[in-house]
Motif scaffolding. Structure first.
Motif, PDB file in Angstrom:
ATOM      1  N   LEU A 219       0.852  -1.181   0.000  1.00 30.92           N
ATOM      2  CA  LEU A 219       0.000   0.000   0.000  1.00 30.92           C
ATOM      3  C   LEU A 219       0.895   1.241   0.000  1.00 30.92           C
ATOM      4  CD1 LEU A 219      -2.867   1.085   0.005  1.00 30.92           C
ATOM      5  CD2 LEU A 219      -2.778   1.123   2.517  1.00 30.92           C
ATOM      6  N   PHE A 220       0.778   2.022  -1.037  1.00 30.87           N
ATOM      7  CA  PHE A 220       1.628   3.193  -1.259  1.00 30.87           C
ATOM      8  C   PHE A 220       0.888   4.423  -0.761  1.00 30.87           C
ATOM      9  CE2 PHE A 220       5.157   4.744  -4.093  1.00 30.87           C
ATOM     10  CZ  PHE A 220       4.941   6.103  -3.947  1.00 30.87           C
ATOM     11  N   PHE A 221       1.343   4.976   0.384  1.00 33.79           N
ATOM     12  CA  PHE A 221       0.696   6.140   0.988  1.00 33.79           C
ATOM     13  C   PHE A 221       1.223   7.435   0.367  1.00 33.79           C
ATOM     14  CE2 PHE A 221      -0.270   3.053   4.278  1.00 33.79           C
ATOM     15  CZ  PHE A 221      -1.493   3.480   4.778  1.00 33.79           C
ATOM     16  N   GLY A 222       0.359   8.442   0.341  1.00 36.42           N
ATOM     17  CA  GLY A 222       0.763   9.775  -0.107  1.00 36.42           C
ATOM     18  C   GLY A 222       1.151   9.840  -1.565  1.00 36.42           C
ATOM     19  N   ALA A 223       0.459   9.093  -2.407  1.00 35.11           N
ATOM     20  CA  ALA A 223       0.833   9.015  -3.822  1.00 35.11           C
ATOM     21  C   ALA A 223       0.493  10.303  -4.561  1.00 35.11           C
ATOM     22  CB  ALA A 223       0.130   7.834  -4.478  1.00 35.11           C
ATOM     23  N   LYS A 224       1.488  10.873  -5.189  1.00 34.95           N
ATOM     24  CA  LYS A 224       1.308  12.015  -6.078  1.00 34.95           C
ATOM     25  C   LYS A 224       1.428  11.523  -7.514  1.00 34.95           C
ATOM     26  CE  LYS A 224       1.411  14.832  -2.484  1.00 34.95           C
ATOM     27  NZ  LYS A 224       0.185  15.449  -1.946  1.00 34.95           N
ATOM     28  N   SER A 225       0.996  12.345  -8.453  1.00 39.05           N
ATOM     29  CA  SER A 225       1.028  11.939  -9.856  1.00 39.05           C
ATOM     30  C   SER A 225       2.436  11.584 -10.306  1.00 39.05           C
ATOM     31  CB  SER A 225       0.457  13.055 -10.741  1.00 39.05           C
ATOM     32  OG  SER A 225       1.200  14.259 -10.575  1.00 39.05           O
TER      33      SER A 225
ATOM     34  N   ASN B  72      -1.676  10.450   3.507  1.00 27.66           N
ATOM     35  CA  ASN B  72      -0.388  10.138   4.115  1.00 27.66           C
ATOM     36  C   ASN B  72      -0.574   9.083   5.194  1.00 27.66           C
ATOM     37  OD1 ASN B  72       1.051  11.933   2.540  1.00 27.66           O
ATOM     38  ND2 ASN B  72       0.964  13.590   4.037  1.00 27.66           N
ATOM     39  N   LEU B  73       0.496   8.424   5.541  1.00 30.46           N
ATOM     40  CA  LEU B  73       0.458   7.434   6.603  1.00 30.46           C
ATOM     41  C   LEU B  73       0.540   8.137   7.958  1.00 30.46           C
ATOM     42  CD1 LEU B  73       0.429   4.570   7.652  1.00 30.46           C
ATOM     43  CD2 LEU B  73       2.895   4.416   7.195  1.00 30.46           C
ATOM     44  N   THR B  74      -0.518   7.983   8.737  1.00 30.69           N
ATOM     45  CA  THR B  74      -0.622   8.564  10.070  1.00 30.69           C
ATOM     46  C   THR B  74      -1.359   7.564  10.955  1.00 30.69           C
ATOM     47  OG1 THR B  74      -2.798   9.573   9.705  1.00 30.69           O
ATOM     48  CG2 THR B  74      -0.864  10.879   9.033  1.00 30.69           C
TER      49      THR B  74
ATOM     50  N   PHE C 280       6.841   8.065   3.136  1.00 29.59           N
ATOM     51  CA  PHE C 280       7.811   9.097   2.799  1.00 29.59           C
ATOM     52  C   PHE C 280       8.216   9.856   4.049  1.00 29.59           C
ATOM     53  CE2 PHE C 280       8.974  12.959   0.099  1.00 29.59           C
ATOM     54  CZ  PHE C 280      10.087  12.347  -0.451  1.00 29.59           C
ATOM     55  N   VAL C 281       9.153  10.755   3.890  1.00 31.53           N
ATOM     56  CA  VAL C 281       9.783  11.454   5.006  1.00 31.53           C
ATOM     57  C   VAL C 281       8.813  12.348   5.780  1.00 31.53           C
ATOM     58  CG1 VAL C 281      10.518  13.432   3.604  1.00 31.53           C
ATOM     59  CG2 VAL C 281      11.832  12.799   5.635  1.00 31.53           C
ATOM     60  N   ASN C 282       7.718  12.769   5.158  1.00 35.56           N
ATOM     61  CA  ASN C 282       6.775  13.687   5.802  1.00 35.56           C
ATOM     62  C   ASN C 282       5.660  12.963   6.553  1.00 35.56           C
ATOM     63  OD1 ASN C 282       5.784  12.797   3.233  1.00 35.56           O
ATOM     64  ND2 ASN C 282       4.225  14.393   3.299  1.00 35.56           N
TER      65      ASN C 282
ATOM     66  N   LYS D  18       4.368  -6.381   7.614  1.00 28.35           N
ATOM     67  CA  LYS D  18       5.678  -6.898   7.983  1.00 28.35           C
ATOM     68  C   LYS D  18       6.836  -6.081   7.411  1.00 28.35           C
ATOM     69  CE  LYS D  18       4.233 -10.316  10.454  1.00 28.35           C
ATOM     70  NZ  LYS D  18       4.452 -10.267  11.930  1.00 28.35           N
ATOM     71  N   LEU D  19       6.551  -5.214   6.445  1.00 29.39           N
ATOM     72  CA  LEU D  19       7.612  -4.470   5.768  1.00 29.39           C
ATOM     73  C   LEU D  19       7.208  -3.006   5.604  1.00 29.39           C
ATOM     74  CD1 LEU D  19      10.266  -4.322   4.068  1.00 29.39           C
ATOM     75  CD2 LEU D  19       8.892  -5.016   2.092  1.00 29.39           C
ATOM     76  N   ILE D  20       8.101  -2.112   6.011  1.00 27.29           N
ATOM     77  CA  ILE D  20       7.908  -0.674   5.808  1.00 27.29           C
ATOM     78  C   ILE D  20       8.966  -0.194   4.835  1.00 27.29           C
ATOM     79  CG2 ILE D  20       7.891   1.611   6.875  1.00 27.29           C
ATOM     80  CD1 ILE D  20       7.030   0.257   9.492  1.00 27.29           C
ATOM     81  N   LEU D  21       8.535   0.241   3.673  1.00 25.84           N
ATOM     82  CA  LEU D  21       9.439   0.725   2.631  1.00 25.84           C
ATOM     83  C   LEU D  21       9.463   2.250   2.683  1.00 25.84           C
ATOM     84  CD1 LEU D  21       8.035  -1.561  -0.197  1.00 25.84           C
ATOM     85  CD2 LEU D  21      10.333  -1.793   0.788  1.00 25.84           C
ATOM     86  N   MET D  22      10.548   2.816   3.187  1.00 24.94           N
ATOM     87  CA  MET D  22      10.701   4.268   3.180  1.00 24.94           C
ATOM     88  C   MET D  22      11.317   4.663   1.836  1.00 24.94           C
ATOM     89  SD  MET D  22       9.408   5.131   6.024  1.00 24.94           S
ATOM     90  CE  MET D  22       9.805   6.887   5.927  1.00 24.94           C
ATOM     91  N   ARG D  23      10.601   5.455   1.073  1.00 23.74           N
ATOM     92  CA  ARG D  23      11.105   5.876  -0.236  1.00 23.74           C
ATOM     93  C   ARG D  23      11.881   7.194  -0.104  1.00 23.74           C
ATOM     94  NH1 ARG D  23       5.417   6.640  -0.325  1.00 23.74           N
ATOM     95  NH2 ARG D  23       4.739   8.744  -0.926  1.00 23.74           N
ATOM     96  N   CYS D  24      12.803   7.208   0.826  1.00 24.47           N
ATOM     97  CA  CYS D  24      13.601   8.391   1.136  1.00 24.47           C
ATOM     98  C   CYS D  24      14.824   7.923   1.916  1.00 24.47           C
ATOM     99  CB  CYS D  24      12.784   9.387   1.960  1.00 24.47           C
ATOM    100  SG  CYS D  24      12.013   8.660   3.421  1.00 24.47           S
ATOM    101  N   ALA D  25      15.730   8.854   2.164  1.00 33.28           N
ATOM    102  CA  ALA D  25      16.934   8.528   2.934  1.00 33.28           C
ATOM    103  C   ALA D  25      16.697   8.686   4.427  1.00 33.28           C
ATOM    104  CB  ALA D  25      18.095   9.402   2.491  1.00 33.28           C
ATOM    105  N   GLY D  26      15.944   9.729   4.808  1.00 34.99           N
ATOM    106  CA  GLY D  26      15.718  10.013   6.218  1.00 34.99           C
ATOM    107  C   GLY D  26      14.745   9.046   6.868  1.00 34.99           C
ATOM    108  N   PHE D  27      14.951   8.795   8.168  1.00 36.69           N
ATOM    109  CA  PHE D  27      14.069   7.872   8.890  1.00 36.69           C
ATOM    110  C   PHE D  27      13.838   8.326  10.322  1.00 36.69           C
ATOM    111  CE2 PHE D  27      18.457   6.417   8.894  1.00 36.69           C
ATOM    112  CZ  PHE D  27      18.732   6.201  10.228  1.00 36.69           C
TER     113      PHE D  27
END
Length: 329
Positions: free
Chosen positions: A4-10, A36-38, A54-56, A73-82
């Motif tokens: 499930l991809f949260f906060g999807a922009k075009s 967004n994921l909250t 994402f980071v936000n 079971k898996l959290i994919l952060m599509r950013c460098a920051g965590f």
């Protein structure tokens, strides 16, 4: 695996779909949603093995608890920051958290220099003035970067790219890092106080950790040169905003360029043009004529988005195959 991809922009959908069409990712089923994921939206992950965030977004203990209830079971952060992820809570549930440690260092560094140049030469103000047929140079005075001193705080991949840009401008480059970059033979490594006191341009390129939180505060600001230019494209929490505002009011800074700021999570990547912000620090920053603010966009290039998409999906495939690839936190 269902993700499930949260906060999807075009632009996210376009970039990720370009890779999902490839044979090597055929086992991944990605569903895009706008929220967004909250803690309030985490229940939407029921029935999914993985989420992409994402980071936000808010991946606090409360969110992680709900994701665990949903059997994620898996959290994919599509950013460098965590720094927005409660890693201990995730590990406690046996969740795997991955990130994209490097996508396009040059994208961020180039934006950092763009901020420095824009804030210095008031390009944003000049653009508006000329559009109104005002060709006066009043308020547009800048300073040369040539033969000035640049201080790079953090010389990892992004900081190294910024250092090379500054060197190309003919600047003397000082660096501060616990682990000096041996490839930067033109950088003179010094302690932080020396960097602050000698630099005409200071650019922040370090992660947000306990020891770096509010590293730019009234004490460190007072150690800087009068008329310094400060740029932050890393994390808003590196700067204590109230102290920065005090320094601006006291004319310590010639210019300030910010792509990140402490209260950005509620508004970043969202259109807030119709919203009245009752207690906005950003509004206070924007009231100063020598401050340039952008919306956490330093990463936002075609090349960076492509790298983020590919590495994020590779992280998912590595988890699926049970072969860690080093991007796990």
């Amino acid at each position: 695996m269902k993700i499930l991809f949260f906060g999807a922009k075009s632009y996210d959908i376009k970039s990720f779909d370009a890779y999902l069409d490839k044979e090597e990712y055929k086992d991944l089923d990605v569903v895009y949603i706008e929220p967004n994921l909250t803690p309030q939206t985490a229940m939407l992950a029921a029935g999914y093995e993985a989420v992409c965030a994402f980071v936000n977004m808010d991946l606090s203990a409360e969110t992680i608890d709900i994701l665990n209830t949903c059997k994620v079971k898996l959290i994919l952060m599509r950013c460098a920051g965590f720094n927005n992820v409660d890693l201990e809570r995730a590990k406690g549930y046996g969740m795997t958290v991955t990130r994209v440690p490097s996508y396009s260092p040059e994208a961020v560094a180039e934006h950092a220099m763009a901020l420095a140049l824009t804030a210095n030469r008031h390009t944003h103000k000049a653009y508006i003035k000329v559009r109104e047929n005002n060709y006066s140079l009043n308020g547009l005075m800048g300073v040369n970067f040539y033969k000035k001193t640049a201080g790079i705080v953090g010389t990892g991949k992004i900081g190294a790219a910024m250092a090379r840009i500054c060197h190309g401008f003919g600047m003397k480059v000082l660096g501060y890092d616990m682990y000096p970059n041996k490839d930067l033979d033109f950088v003179e490594y010094v302690d932080l106080d020396t960097l602050l006191s000698q630099s005409d341009l200071i650019s922040l390129h370090c992660p947000l950790m306990e020891e770096t939180h509010h590293m730019i505060n009234i004490d460190t600001i007072q150690k800087m040169k009068d008329g310094v230019i400060l740029v932050n494209t890393s994390r808003g929490g590196l700067i204590k905003t109230d102290d920065l505002i005090q320094g601006i009011r006291e004319n310590k800074f010639f210019a300030v360029g910010l792509d990140v700021y402490e209260e950005e999570n509620g508004s970043v990547y969202e259109d807030m043009s119709e919203t009245i912000l009752e207690h906005s620090t950003v509004a206070r920053l924007l009231s100063f004529p020598n401050v340039m603010v952008t919306s956490h966009q330093a990463f936002f290039t075609e090349e960076a988005l492509a790298a983020i998409s590919e590495v994020t999906l590779d992280n998912a495939m590595s988890y699926l195959k049970g072969t860690p690839n080093g991007n796990e936190l």
